[in-house]
Motif scaffolding. Structure first.
Motif, PDB file in Angstrom:
ATOM      1  N   PHE A  50       0.832  -1.206   0.000  1.00  0.00           N
ATOM      2  CA  PHE A  50       0.000   0.000   0.000  1.00  0.00           C
ATOM      3  C   PHE A  50       0.868   1.258   0.000  1.00  0.00           C
ATOM      4  N   ALA A  51       1.894   1.282   0.836  1.00  0.00           N
ATOM      5  CA  ALA A  51       2.746   2.467   0.913  1.00  0.00           C
ATOM      6  C   ALA A  51       3.474   2.703  -0.405  1.00  0.00           C
ATOM      7  N   GLY A  52       3.938   1.627  -1.029  1.00  0.00           N
ATOM      8  CA  GLY A  52       4.622   1.765  -2.308  1.00  0.00           C
ATOM      9  C   GLY A  52       3.721   2.369  -3.372  1.00  0.00           C
ATOM     10  N   LEU A  53       2.482   1.884  -3.455  1.00  0.00           N
ATOM     11  CA  LEU A  53       1.545   2.424  -4.438  1.00  0.00           C
ATOM     12  C   LEU A  53       1.226   3.892  -4.155  1.00  0.00           C
ATOM     13  N   ALA A  54       1.033   4.220  -2.879  1.00  0.00           N
ATOM     14  CA  ALA A  54       0.713   5.597  -2.524  1.00  0.00           C
ATOM     15  C   ALA A  54       1.882   6.530  -2.840  1.00  0.00           C
ATOM     16  N   ALA A  55       3.108   6.088  -2.544  1.00  0.00           N
ATOM     17  CA  ALA A  55       4.278   6.916  -2.819  1.00  0.00           C
ATOM     18  C   ALA A  55       4.476   7.111  -4.316  1.00  0.00           C
ATOM     19  N   ALA A  56       4.196   6.062  -5.095  1.00  0.00           N
ATOM     20  CA  ALA A  56       4.431   6.130  -6.536  1.00  0.00           C
ATOM     21  C   ALA A  56       3.332   6.903  -7.259  1.00  0.00           C
ATOM     22  N   ARG A  57       2.087   6.757  -6.801  1.00  0.00           N
ATOM     23  CA  ARG A  57       0.964   7.326  -7.547  1.00  0.00           C
ATOM     24  C   ARG A  57       0.386   8.593  -6.944  1.00  0.00           C
ATOM     25  N   GLY A  58       0.690   8.879  -5.681  1.00  0.00           N
ATOM     26  CA  GLY A  58       0.246  10.121  -5.073  1.00  0.00           C
ATOM     27  C   GLY A  58      -1.255  10.328  -5.165  1.00  0.00           C
ATOM     28  N   SER A 162       4.692   0.187 -18.142  1.00  0.00           N
ATOM     29  CA  SER A 162       4.165  -0.598 -17.021  1.00  0.00           C
ATOM     30  C   SER A 162       3.630  -1.931 -17.511  1.00  0.00           C
ATOM     31  N   LEU A 163       2.959  -1.916 -18.657  1.00  0.00           N
ATOM     32  CA  LEU A 163       2.405  -3.151 -19.207  1.00  0.00           C
ATOM     33  C   LEU A 163       3.512  -4.127 -19.588  1.00  0.00           C
ATOM     34  N   ALA A 164       4.563  -3.628 -20.219  1.00  0.00           N
ATOM     35  CA  ALA A 164       5.676  -4.501 -20.605  1.00  0.00           C
ATOM     36  C   ALA A 164       6.344  -5.113 -19.375  1.00  0.00           C
ATOM     37  N   LEU A 165       6.556  -4.285 -18.347  1.00  0.00           N
ATOM     38  CA  LEU A 165       7.154  -4.813 -17.118  1.00  0.00           C
ATOM     39  C   LEU A 165       6.226  -5.815 -16.442  1.00  0.00           C
ATOM     40  N   GLY A 166       4.929  -5.528 -16.475  1.00  0.00           N
ATOM     41  CA  GLY A 166       3.970  -6.433 -15.861  1.00  0.00           C
ATOM     42  C   GLY A 166       3.893  -7.773 -16.555  1.00  0.00           C
ATOM     43  N   LEU A 167       4.208  -7.801 -17.841  1.00  0.00           N
ATOM     44  CA  LEU A 167       4.253  -9.066 -18.573  1.00  0.00           C
ATOM     45  C   LEU A 167       5.536  -9.834 -18.285  1.00  0.00           C
ATOM     46  N   LEU A 168       6.637  -9.123 -18.160  1.00  0.00           N
ATOM     47  CA  LEU A 168       7.949  -9.762 -18.037  1.00  0.00           C
ATOM     48  C   LEU A 168       8.314 -10.132 -16.600  1.00  0.00           C
ATOM     49  N   LEU A 169       8.133  -9.191 -15.680  1.00  0.00           N
ATOM     50  CA  LEU A 169       8.640  -9.378 -14.319  1.00  0.00           C
ATOM     51  C   LEU A 169       8.117 -10.625 -13.604  1.00  0.00           C
ATOM     52  N   PRO A 170       6.821 -10.952 -13.708  1.00  0.00           N
ATOM     53  CA  PRO A 170       6.353 -12.137 -12.973  1.00  0.00           C
ATOM     54  C   PRO A 170       7.116 -13.400 -13.334  1.00  0.00           C
ATOM     55  N   HIS A 171       7.440 -13.573 -14.597  1.00  0.00           N
ATOM     56  CA  HIS A 171       8.102 -14.807 -15.020  1.00  0.00           C
ATOM     57  C   HIS A 171       9.593 -14.786 -14.664  1.00  0.00           C
ATOM     58  N   VAL A 172      10.184 -13.595 -14.644  1.00  0.00           N
ATOM     59  CA  VAL A 172      11.562 -13.486 -14.159  1.00  0.00           C
ATOM     60  C   VAL A 172      11.623 -13.811 -12.673  1.00  0.00           C
ATOM     61  N   LEU A 173      10.711 -13.219 -11.895  1.00  0.00           N
ATOM     62  CA  LEU A 173      10.680 -13.473 -10.446  1.00  0.00           C
ATOM     63  C   LEU A 173      10.427 -14.943 -10.151  1.00  0.00           C
ATOM     64  N   ALA A 203       3.132  -7.262 -11.116  1.00  0.00           N
ATOM     65  CA  ALA A 203       2.218  -6.166 -11.438  1.00  0.00           C
ATOM     66  C   ALA A 203       2.408  -4.998 -10.475  1.00  0.00           C
ATOM     67  N   TRP A 204       2.619  -5.305  -9.195  1.00  0.00           N
ATOM     68  CA  TRP A 204       2.854  -4.244  -8.210  1.00  0.00           C
ATOM     69  C   TRP A 204       4.124  -3.467  -8.541  1.00  0.00           C
ATOM     70  N   LEU A 205       5.202  -4.175  -8.826  1.00  0.00           N
ATOM     71  CA  LEU A 205       6.450  -3.489  -9.168  1.00  0.00           C
ATOM     72  C   LEU A 205       6.287  -2.664 -10.438  1.00  0.00           C
ATOM     73  N   ALA A 206       5.544  -3.193 -11.414  1.00  0.00           N
ATOM     74  CA  ALA A 206       5.321  -2.447 -12.653  1.00  0.00           C
ATOM     75  C   ALA A 206       4.504  -1.177 -12.381  1.00  0.00           C
ATOM     76  N   ALA A 207       3.567  -1.250 -11.428  1.00  0.00           N
ATOM     77  CA  ALA A 207       2.743  -0.087 -11.108  1.00  0.00           C
ATOM     78  C   ALA A 207       3.529   1.007 -10.396  1.00  0.00           C
ATOM     79  N   LEU A 208       4.711   0.679  -9.873  1.00  0.00           N
ATOM     80  CA  LEU A 208       5.535   1.676  -9.201  1.00  0.00           C
ATOM     81  C   LEU A 208       6.361   2.509 -10.175  1.00  0.00           C
ATOM     82  N   THR A 209       6.427   2.071 -11.442  1.00  0.00           N
ATOM     83  CA  THR A 209       7.231   2.796 -12.430  1.00  0.00           C
ATOM     84  C   THR A 209       6.531   4.073 -12.836  1.00  0.00           C
ATOM     85  N   PRO A 210       7.287   5.112 -13.126  1.00  0.00           N
ATOM     86  CA  PRO A 210       6.684   6.412 -13.525  1.00  0.00           C
ATOM     87  C   PRO A 210       5.854   6.278 -14.792  1.00  0.00           C
TER      88      PRO A 210
END
Length: 210
Positions: A50-58, A162-173, A203-210
């Protein structure tokens, strides 16, 4: 976002993490209880998410939607860890939150065109994961496919990076986790492991990107 508001959102996340295991028990069997984690783990995870999303999205109009999705996601992750399933009622609830919430955010922010990006993101995530699920030897379940499509809605809204990261990151993790567990001797090559938590974390990490 002010420090006070950020702390309040983090506290809300911690409270969500506190009740998430109880909610998850409604979707698991007695033979698969929700826990092999310290009781404080969901609380800490909720606060950080929650804090990460709030800090990233304001003050972005999409923030309440992301927080609601994160709340449902915490429950989904616990259920998947406990019994390797992503229940349709929970995935459906996430889809409803995303669809209604993003429509509301589009109307209040005067950006209805972003809904097209959200729908395109969901379609792309769905298509990519269907292809992965159909590959020979794939262990990707259609619960994972449906969850990926739902997560594609907010990721598509947020934009191409964000979409590209959301597709890639889960499978890397997930791949890194599997490798670590194999090296440590905790699992074998044929041990089934849940993908839902990796989809949600990516998806959470991708949502933190600008």
């Amino acid at each position: 976002m002010s420090t006070g508001l950020l702390a309040g959102v983090a506290l809300l996340g911690a409270l969500t993490g506190l009740v998430a295991p109880r909610a998850a028990r409604h979707f698991t069997t007695p033979a698969a209880p929700v826990a092999p984690h310290p009781p404080s783990a969901p609380v800490a995870a909720g606060a950080v998410v929650f804090a990460g999303l709030a800090a990233a999205r304001g003050a972005d109009a999409v923030l309440p939607v992301l927080l609601l999705l994160a709340a449902v996601g915490l429950v989904l992750a616990l259920v998947d860890l406990a019994c390797l399933r992503l229940p349709d009622p929970l995935v459906g609830a996430a889809a409803l939150v995303a669809a209604v919430g993003l429509t509301g955010a589009a109307l209040t922010s005067g950006t209805p065109g972003r809904l097209l990006g959200a729908v395109a993101g969901a379609a792309l995530c769905f298509a990519c994961h269907v292809l992965l699920a159909l590959l020979p030897g794939s262990r990707l379940g259609f619960g994972d496919v449906k969850l990926a499509a739902v997560l594609g809605l907010p990721l598509g809204w947020l934009g191409g990076s964000s979409l590209a990261l959301g597709l890639l990151l889960p499978h890397v993790l997930h791949g890194v986790l599997v490798l670590v567990l194999l090296v440590a001797g905790r699992v074998r090559r044929d041990t089934p492991l849940p993908l839902g938590p990796a989809l949600l974390t990516g998806a959470w990490l991708a949502a933190l990107t600008p």
